[in-house]
Design a protein around this motif. Structure first.
Motif, PDB file in Angstrom:
ATOM      1  N   GLN A 136     -12.638  -2.498  -0.508  1.00 26.32           N
ATOM      2  CA  GLN A 136     -12.898  -2.278  -1.838  1.00 26.32           C
ATOM      3  C   GLN A 136     -11.689  -2.553  -2.961  1.00 26.32           C
ATOM      4  O   GLN A 136     -10.504  -2.245  -2.408  1.00 26.32           O
ATOM      5  CB  GLN A 136     -13.659  -0.820  -2.202  1.00 26.32           C
ATOM      6  N   PHE A 137     -11.833  -2.974  -3.994  1.00 30.14           N
ATOM      7  CA  PHE A 137     -10.838  -3.181  -4.807  1.00 30.14           C
ATOM      8  C   PHE A 137     -11.153  -2.915  -6.351  1.00 30.14           C
ATOM      9  O   PHE A 137     -12.166  -2.881  -6.686  1.00 30.14           O
ATOM     10  CB  PHE A 137     -10.287  -4.677  -4.956  1.00 30.14           C
ATOM     11  N   GLU A 138     -10.149  -2.438  -7.198  1.00 24.55           N
ATOM     12  CA  GLU A 138     -10.111  -2.268  -8.618  1.00 24.55           C
ATOM     13  C   GLU A 138      -8.952  -3.048  -9.165  1.00 24.55           C
ATOM     14  O   GLU A 138      -7.672  -2.517  -8.798  1.00 24.55           O
ATOM     15  CB  GLU A 138     -10.349  -0.672  -8.943  1.00 24.55           C
ATOM     16  N   ILE A 139      -9.128  -3.865 -10.227  1.00 26.12           N
ATOM     17  CA  ILE A 139      -8.101  -4.476 -10.646  1.00 26.12           C
ATOM     18  C   ILE A 139      -7.584  -3.492 -12.058  1.00 26.12           C
ATOM     19  O   ILE A 139      -8.617  -3.515 -12.849  1.00 26.12           O
ATOM     20  CB  ILE A 139      -8.434  -5.820 -11.341  1.00 26.12           C
ATOM     21  N   LEU A 140      -6.794  -2.924 -11.966  1.00 22.41           N
ATOM     22  CA  LEU A 140      -6.312  -2.019 -13.096  1.00 22.41           C
ATOM     23  C   LEU A 140      -5.615  -2.368 -14.201  1.00 22.41           C
ATOM     24  O   LEU A 140      -5.989  -1.963 -15.142  1.00 22.41           O
ATOM     25  CB  LEU A 140      -5.321  -0.736 -12.318  1.00 22.41           C
ATOM     26  N   GLU A 141      -4.766  -3.458 -13.885  1.00 21.67           N
ATOM     27  CA  GLU A 141      -4.037  -3.929 -15.157  1.00 21.67           C
ATOM     28  C   GLU A 141      -3.738  -5.225 -14.969  1.00 21.67           C
ATOM     29  O   GLU A 141      -3.723  -5.670 -13.796  1.00 21.67           O
ATOM     30  CB  GLU A 141      -2.828  -3.071 -15.439  1.00 21.67           C
ATOM     31  N   PHE A 169      -6.386  -1.265  -3.801  1.00 18.62           N
ATOM     32  CA  PHE A 169      -7.256  -1.349  -2.671  1.00 18.62           C
ATOM     33  C   PHE A 169      -7.486  -0.075  -1.932  1.00 18.62           C
ATOM     34  O   PHE A 169      -6.627   0.543  -1.661  1.00 18.62           O
ATOM     35  CB  PHE A 169      -6.656  -2.311  -1.776  1.00 18.62           C
ATOM     36  N   GLU A 170      -8.921  -0.189  -1.226  1.00 14.48           N
ATOM     37  CA  GLU A 170      -9.345   0.886  -0.320  1.00 14.48           C
ATOM     38  C   GLU A 170      -9.811   0.199   0.988  1.00 14.48           C
ATOM     39  O   GLU A 170     -10.721  -0.568   0.574  1.00 14.48           O
ATOM     40  CB  GLU A 170     -10.050   1.985  -0.704  1.00 14.48           C
ATOM     41  N   GLU A 171      -9.233   0.684   2.055  1.00 10.45           N
ATOM     42  CA  GLU A 171      -9.889  -0.266   3.433  1.00 10.45           C
ATOM     43  C   GLU A 171     -10.363   1.048   4.325  1.00 10.45           C
ATOM     44  O   GLU A 171      -9.451   1.972   4.657  1.00 10.45           O
ATOM     45  CB  GLU A 171      -8.792  -1.004   3.915  1.00 10.45           C
ATOM     46  N   SER A 172     -11.659   0.644   4.713  1.00  7.19           N
ATOM     47  CA  SER A 172     -12.330   1.612   5.827  1.00  7.19           C
ATOM     48  C   SER A 172     -12.972   0.938   6.803  1.00  7.19           C
ATOM     49  O   SER A 172     -13.903   0.381   6.298  1.00  7.19           O
ATOM     50  CB  SER A 172     -13.011   2.669   5.042  1.00  7.19           C
TER      51      SER A 172
END
Length: 362
Positions: free
Chosen positions: A32-37, A24-27
């Motif tokens: 925003q998110f990315e499902i990595l595994e 997750f990135e919050e600003s």
């Protein structure tokens, strides 16, 4: 701010444990998110039996299962980390646990899966018990996924999760959501005697016929006339819905076909009401996820129903269908760690928004 979180979800359909490792990135309040595994670990017959029977255990045995299941979750996470070379990359584990008791009218909800055990086995800070504060504040404790829908998917108007229980939420200034009806838990029970143990793609249901008498009985159940906020326990499907279907003495195909029609009717009925309460919009979009979104017959019937009222059904990529709830559990953990609100009272009916989750560190 950036967060690397594992989210765990065990749904009422008892199909298995969903694990998602999410970045997750919050600003400035934007996420925003990315499902990595991801991984879905099917439950053994023994675990399905133990989890299903948890509500009938004596207090001591229930707590022993709570601890044992927590250790099981911790070991599953360790295997997941090792297989995917994720050691030392995870900051936080956020586990929903497996719901056993859900009695919001009595200010109580309980999820199996001891957070202390998970933290002890993994050595990673763990957050559990993601509903209790809301329930203590007079809320239904469900649905809790709408906080993720609000923050991660602002482009959609409505959200549908077709899991063991189907629930809907609506994206508006006062975000709302509620449980609609039992779904996969009943469909899986009806197809339990098949080779796969479920109705793949809804093919069995598609070959059956709707029994109008049974459909009428199901649709007349008093729960469906209640206003939101409202939530369902697993027992509603097992004790109220399933016996009615079995007593109809239909073939498996006709039982499945009729219950699919019941699900579609209740979802579309709920959407019609929500649309009336939604500001005028020429193009409304519904994001559907959960295991039931793979049921092609069910989603085709639903698309036919709601397209006529101006709502587009959107089925996303498989990763989001299968792991949206685990994704949101991860987000709720990150929000809890930040001491930000992670359950919305306009959805649950609580007296105010709340920060839910117990933190376990070793």
């Amino acid at each position: 701010m950036q967060y690397n979180v594992i989210g765990l979800m065990s749904g009422s359909s008892l199909d298995g444990l969903d694990i998602a490792f999410v970045h997750f990135e919050e600003s400035a309040g934007k996420w925003q998110f990315e499902i990595l595994e991801t991984a879905c670990i099917p439950y053994s017959a023994e675990w399905r039996k133990d989890l299903a029977a948890s509500v009938s255990l004596a207090a001591k045995d229930y707590l022993l299962l709570h601890t044992s299941y927590g250790h099981y979750l911790g070991n599953c996470i360790n295997d997941f980390l090792e297989e995917r070379n994720l050691s030392y990359r995870v900051q936080l584990i956020s586990s929903h646990g497996h719901t056993s008791f859900h009695l919001p009218a009595q200010h109580m909800t309980a999820q199996l899966g001891d957070g202390a055990a998970i933290a002890a086995v993994t050595g990673i800070r763990t957050i559990t018990d993601l509903r209790s504060v809301d329930v203590a504040l007079g809320g239904q404790g469900a649905p809790i996924v709408p906080i993720g829908e609000k923050l991660l998917f602002p482009e959609f108007d409505f959200f549908l999760n077709i899991g063991g229980i189907a629930n809907i939420s609506a994206n508006r200034d006062s975000f709302i959501g509620f449980d609609v009806c039992p779904a996969n838990r009943i469909l899986n029970l009806l197809s339990a005697g098949t080779e796969k143990g479920f109705d793949e793609n809804g093919s069995l249901a598609a070959s059956g016929r709707v029994d109008e008498n049974l459909l009428k009985k199901l649709n007349e159940m008093s729960f469906y006339e209640l206003r939101y906020p409202k939530s369902l326990s697993n027992e509603f499907g097992l004790n109220n819905i399933f016996p009615i279907i079995k007593n109809a003495n239909l073939s498996m195909q006709d039982s499945l076909r009729t219950y699919v029609e019941h699900i579609v009717f209740q979802i579309s009925k709920s959407l019609i009401k929500l649309k009336k309460e939604t500001p005028a919009n020429n193009h409304l979009r519904l994001l559907a996820t959960g295991g039931g979104a793979h049921n092609q017959f069910l989603t085709e019937r639903l698309r036919e129903k709601i397209s006529s009222i101006g709502i587009e059904l959107v089925i996303p990529e498989d990763n989001l269908i299968d792991f949206k709830e685990a994704l949101v559990m991860a987000l709720m953990g990150a929000l809890r760690w930040r001491e930000d609100i992670n359950v919305v009272h306009t959805v649950t009916g609580a007296s105010k928004d709340s920060i839910n989750g117990a933190i376990w560190s070793v």
